[in-house]
Motif scaffolding. Structure first.
Motif, PDB file in Angstrom:
ATOM      1  N   ASP A 129     -14.039   7.302  44.463  1.00  0.00           N
ATOM      2  CA  ASP A 129     -14.069   8.360  45.465  1.00  0.00           C
ATOM      3  C   ASP A 129     -13.377   9.613  44.953  1.00  0.00           C
ATOM      4  OD1 ASP A 129     -15.357   6.809  47.380  1.00  0.00           O
ATOM      5  OD2 ASP A 129     -13.473   6.072  48.223  1.00  0.00           O
ATOM      6  N   HIS A 130     -13.677  10.722  45.602  1.00  0.00           N
ATOM      7  CA  HIS A 130     -12.926  11.942  45.345  1.00  0.00           C
ATOM      8  C   HIS A 130     -11.494  11.768  45.843  1.00  0.00           C
ATOM      9  CE1 HIS A 130     -16.426  14.154  44.065  1.00  0.00           C
ATOM     10  NE2 HIS A 130     -17.046  13.929  45.211  1.00  0.00           N
ATOM     11  N   GLY A 131     -10.532  12.126  45.005  1.00  0.00           N
ATOM     12  CA  GLY A 131      -9.141  12.160  45.425  1.00  0.00           C
ATOM     13  C   GLY A 131      -8.643  13.584  45.577  1.00  0.00           C
ATOM     14  N   SER A 132      -9.522  14.540  45.273  1.00  0.00           N
ATOM     15  CA  SER A 132      -9.215  15.960  45.420  1.00  0.00           C
ATOM     16  C   SER A 132     -10.533  16.694  45.613  1.00  0.00           C
ATOM     17  CB  SER A 132      -8.473  16.502  44.193  1.00  0.00           C
ATOM     18  OG  SER A 132      -9.286  16.400  43.029  1.00  0.00           O
ATOM     19  N   THR A 133     -10.450  17.966  45.959  1.00  0.00           N
ATOM     20  CA  THR A 133     -11.654  18.760  46.207  1.00  0.00           C
ATOM     21  C   THR A 133     -11.924  19.673  45.021  1.00  0.00           C
ATOM     22  OG1 THR A 133     -11.261  18.732  48.596  1.00  0.00           O
ATOM     23  CG2 THR A 133     -12.761  20.422  47.745  1.00  0.00           C
ATOM     24  N   ALA A 134     -13.075  19.493  44.380  1.00  0.00           N
ATOM     25  CA  ALA A 134     -13.460  20.355  43.265  1.00  0.00           C
ATOM     26  C   ALA A 134     -13.964  21.694  43.794  1.00  0.00           C
ATOM     27  CB  ALA A 134     -14.546  19.679  42.434  1.00  0.00           C
ATOM     28  N   PRO A 135     -13.875  22.756  42.999  1.00  0.00           N
ATOM     29  CA  PRO A 135     -14.323  24.076  43.467  1.00  0.00           C
ATOM     30  C   PRO A 135     -15.798  24.108  43.867  1.00  0.00           C
ATOM     31  CG  PRO A 135     -12.990  24.300  41.479  1.00  0.00           C
ATOM     32  CD  PRO A 135     -13.249  22.829  41.661  1.00  0.00           C
ATOM     33  N   TRP A 136     -16.606  23.211  43.283  1.00  0.00           N
ATOM     34  CA  TRP A 136     -18.049  23.225  43.552  1.00  0.00           C
ATOM     35  C   TRP A 136     -18.474  22.197  44.600  1.00  0.00           C
ATOM     36  CZ3 TRP A 136     -15.855  22.242  38.739  1.00  0.00           C
ATOM     37  CH2 TRP A 136     -15.685  20.883  38.410  1.00  0.00           C
ATOM     38  N   SER A 137     -17.511  21.487  45.197  1.00  0.00           N
ATOM     39  CA  SER A 137     -17.846  20.460  46.177  1.00  0.00           C
ATOM     40  C   SER A 137     -18.516  21.063  47.408  1.00  0.00           C
ATOM     41  CB  SER A 137     -16.584  19.717  46.604  1.00  0.00           C
ATOM     42  OG  SER A 137     -16.860  18.816  47.659  1.00  0.00           O
ATOM     43  N   TRP A 138     -19.460  20.312  47.992  1.00  0.00           N
ATOM     44  CA  TRP A 138     -20.092  20.777  49.229  1.00  0.00           C
ATOM     45  C   TRP A 138     -19.110  20.737  50.396  1.00  0.00           C
ATOM     46  CZ3 TRP A 138     -19.730  16.949  52.798  1.00  0.00           C
ATOM     47  CH2 TRP A 138     -19.727  15.629  52.351  1.00  0.00           C
ATOM     48  N   ASN A 139     -18.040  19.962  50.277  1.00  0.00           N
ATOM     49  CA  ASN A 139     -17.050  19.858  51.345  1.00  0.00           C
ATOM     50  C   ASN A 139     -15.781  20.587  50.921  1.00  0.00           C
ATOM     51  OD1 ASN A 139     -15.344  19.188  53.416  1.00  0.00           O
ATOM     52  ND2 ASN A 139     -15.620  16.975  53.253  1.00  0.00           N
ATOM     53  N   GLN A 140     -15.574  21.781  51.454  1.00  0.00           N
ATOM     54  CA  GLN A 140     -14.395  22.586  51.131  1.00  0.00           C
ATOM     55  C   GLN A 140     -13.391  22.614  52.283  1.00  0.00           C
ATOM     56  OE1 GLN A 140     -13.610  24.033  48.168  1.00  0.00           O
ATOM     57  NE2 GLN A 140     -15.434  23.047  47.292  1.00  0.00           N
ATOM     58  N   ASP A 141     -13.476  21.638  53.173  1.00  0.00           N
ATOM     59  CA  ASP A 141     -12.543  21.553  54.298  1.00  0.00           C
ATOM     60  C   ASP A 141     -11.136  21.279  53.763  1.00  0.00           C
ATOM     61  OD1 ASP A 141     -11.068  21.015  56.530  1.00  0.00           O
ATOM     62  OD2 ASP A 141     -12.387  19.451  57.311  1.00  0.00           O
ATOM     63  N   PRO A 142     -10.171  22.200  53.974  1.00  0.00           N
ATOM     64  CA  PRO A 142      -8.816  21.992  53.434  1.00  0.00           C
ATOM     65  C   PRO A 142      -8.092  20.820  54.086  1.00  0.00           C
ATOM     66  CG  PRO A 142      -8.850  23.883  54.898  1.00  0.00           C
ATOM     67  CD  PRO A 142     -10.288  23.472  54.710  1.00  0.00           C
ATOM     68  N   ASP A 143      -8.584  20.367  55.234  1.00  0.00           N
ATOM     69  CA  ASP A 143      -7.943  19.262  55.939  1.00  0.00           C
ATOM     70  C   ASP A 143      -8.625  17.913  55.691  1.00  0.00           C
ATOM     71  OD1 ASP A 143      -6.057  20.988  57.168  1.00  0.00           O
ATOM     72  OD2 ASP A 143      -7.545  21.531  58.690  1.00  0.00           O
ATOM     73  N   VAL A 144      -9.586  17.880  54.768  1.00  0.00           N
ATOM     74  CA  VAL A 144     -10.293  16.633  54.522  1.00  0.00           C
ATOM     75  C   VAL A 144      -9.333  15.577  53.990  1.00  0.00           C
ATOM     76  CG1 VAL A 144     -10.937  17.254  52.141  1.00  0.00           C
ATOM     77  CG2 VAL A 144     -12.318  15.597  53.424  1.00  0.00           C
ATOM     78  N   HIS A 145      -9.496  14.357  54.445  1.00  0.00           N
ATOM     79  CA  HIS A 145      -8.659  13.246  53.982  1.00  0.00           C
ATOM     80  C   HIS A 145      -9.420  12.455  52.925  1.00  0.00           C
ATOM     81  CE1 HIS A 145      -5.929   9.893  53.834  1.00  0.00           C
ATOM     82  NE2 HIS A 145      -6.878   9.058  54.201  1.00  0.00           N
ATOM     83  N   HIS A 146      -8.802  12.265  51.778  1.00  0.00           N
ATOM     84  CA  HIS A 146      -9.403  11.477  50.709  1.00  0.00           C
ATOM     85  C   HIS A 146      -8.814  10.068  50.775  1.00  0.00           C
ATOM     86  CE1 HIS A 146     -11.199  15.053  48.919  1.00  0.00           C
ATOM     87  NE2 HIS A 146     -10.028  15.656  49.006  1.00  0.00           N
ATOM     88  N   PRO A 147      -9.586   9.079  51.231  1.00  0.00           N
ATOM     89  CA  PRO A 147      -9.027   7.725  51.355  1.00  0.00           C
ATOM     90  C   PRO A 147      -8.508   7.200  50.018  1.00  0.00           C
ATOM     91  CG  PRO A 147     -11.168   7.897  52.462  1.00  0.00           C
ATOM     92  CD  PRO A 147     -10.999   9.145  51.669  1.00  0.00           C
ATOM     93  N   THR A 148      -7.347   6.586  50.056  1.00  0.00           N
ATOM     94  CA  THR A 148      -6.781   5.985  48.858  1.00  0.00           C
ATOM     95  C   THR A 148      -7.533   4.694  48.537  1.00  0.00           C
ATOM     96  OG1 THR A 148      -5.178   4.622  50.051  1.00  0.00           O
ATOM     97  CG2 THR A 148      -4.530   6.898  49.517  1.00  0.00           C
ATOM     98  N   PRO A 149      -7.419   4.193  47.308  1.00  0.00           N
ATOM     99  CA  PRO A 149      -8.047   2.902  47.002  1.00  0.00           C
ATOM    100  C   PRO A 149      -7.597   1.789  47.941  1.00  0.00           C
ATOM    101  CG  PRO A 149      -7.406   4.007  44.974  1.00  0.00           C
ATOM    102  CD  PRO A 149      -6.842   4.824  46.091  1.00  0.00           C
ATOM    103  N   ARG A 150      -6.314   1.791  48.311  1.00  0.00           N
ATOM    104  CA  ARG A 150      -5.838   0.761  49.227  1.00  0.00           C
ATOM    105  C   ARG A 150      -6.483   0.898  50.597  1.00  0.00           C
ATOM    106  NH1 ARG A 150      -5.475  -3.697  48.806  1.00  0.00           N
ATOM    107  NH2 ARG A 150      -4.395  -3.292  46.829  1.00  0.00           N
ATOM    108  N   GLU A 151      -6.673   2.124  51.081  1.00  0.00           N
ATOM    109  CA  GLU A 151      -7.337   2.322  52.368  1.00  0.00           C
ATOM    110  C   GLU A 151      -8.790   1.859  52.308  1.00  0.00           C
ATOM    111  OE1 GLU A 151      -4.976   6.142  54.293  1.00  0.00           O
ATOM    112  OE2 GLU A 151      -6.494   6.504  52.748  1.00  0.00           O
ATOM    113  N   VAL A 152      -9.449   2.130  51.191  1.00  0.00           N
ATOM    114  CA  VAL A 152     -10.831   1.663  51.024  1.00  0.00           C
ATOM    115  C   VAL A 152     -10.868   0.141  51.045  1.00  0.00           C
ATOM    116  CG1 VAL A 152     -12.822   1.599  49.479  1.00  0.00           C
ATOM    117  CG2 VAL A 152     -11.539   3.725  49.769  1.00  0.00           C
ATOM    118  N   ALA A 153      -9.948  -0.491  50.319  1.00  0.00           N
ATOM    119  CA  ALA A 153      -9.897  -1.955  50.287  1.00  0.00           C
ATOM    120  C   ALA A 153      -9.626  -2.524  51.676  1.00  0.00           C
ATOM    121  CB  ALA A 153      -8.827  -2.419  49.305  1.00  0.00           C
TER     122      ALA A 153
END
Length: 220
Positions: free
Chosen positions: A141-165
């Motif tokens: 998964d994305h753990g950060s937002t790349a400049p070219w990402s379609w999702n530029q929401d500054p409040d987006v939450h990137h689930p950690t591997p443990r959260e995914v598990a």
């Protein structure tokens, strides 16, 4: 979510991002799979097909799935042009509605995110149940937002591997976590620009003696 809206969104996105030359595989796939013996693989959200083509060149039989018919048709054409038409089966699925048939030794889901409603954990649980004993599920998964990402929401939450598990709720007696970390890398965007990004990587393996779809014997 309206499926037609999601299909239109992803068709338009893929149509506007025609890669020059051959699409490249994701770095986390390469470092994870290079030493594994080939078998049957399922690529969820295959996009341009870099992962599927790389796997096929290494002897894997790949079922590659995307909600976008544009992505699936382009991958079919690329596979045929490279002599890999018998190794890559590109299919269009809205995975919240339908799922490809088959049993697999590897399921890979790279950056399997969408702006539309989808029970992602349920899809990944279905994918886990499609694994053969000894098979692996790789979720990157994305753990950060790349400049070219379609999702530029500054409040987006990137689930950690443990959260995914935790969302997968897999039986710890049947599954082994082989990797759960957040490495950094330099990524290249569709326009050729680069940026440092973080990946959230989860790799789990089904115990060799456990079959998640085998019938359970019950005494009356």
């Amino acid at each position: 979510m309206h499926t037609t809206d999601a299909v239109t969104f992803w068709d338009d996105l893929h149509a506007s991002h025609r890669p020059a030359g051959d699409p490249q595989p994701n770095a986390r796939l390469v470092e994870t799979v290079t030493d594994l013996p080939p078998g049957d693989a399922l690529d969820l959200g295959c996009g341009p097909g870099g992962d599927a083509l790389w796997l096929a060149r290494r002897g894997w039989r790949v079922t590659a799935v995307d909600i976008s018919g544009v992505a699936a048709e382009r991958l079919t054409g690329r596979a045929r042009a490279q002599g890999l038409g018998d190794m890559v089966d590109a299919q269009r699925h809205d995975l919240g509605v339908s799922f490809p048939e088959g049993r697999f030794d590897l399921v890979t889901a790279h950056y399997f995110h969408t702006p539309f409603d989808m029970d992602r954990s349920a899809v990944l649980r279905t994918a886990a149940r499609a694994l053969r004993p000894g098979g692996r599920l790789l979720v990157v998964d994305h753990g950060s937002t790349a400049p070219w990402s379609w999702n530029q929401d500054p409040d987006v939450h990137h689930p950690t591997p443990r959260e995914v598990a935790d969302g997968l709720a897999l039986d710890p007696a049947a599954w082994r976590t082989e990797r759960a970390d957040a490495p950094r890398r330099i990524a290249t965007g569709p326009d050729g620009s680069t940026a440092e990004v973080v990946d959230h990587v989860l790799l789990v393996r089904l115990v060799d003696t456990v079959d998640p779809v085998a019938p359970v014997d019950r005494e009356d």
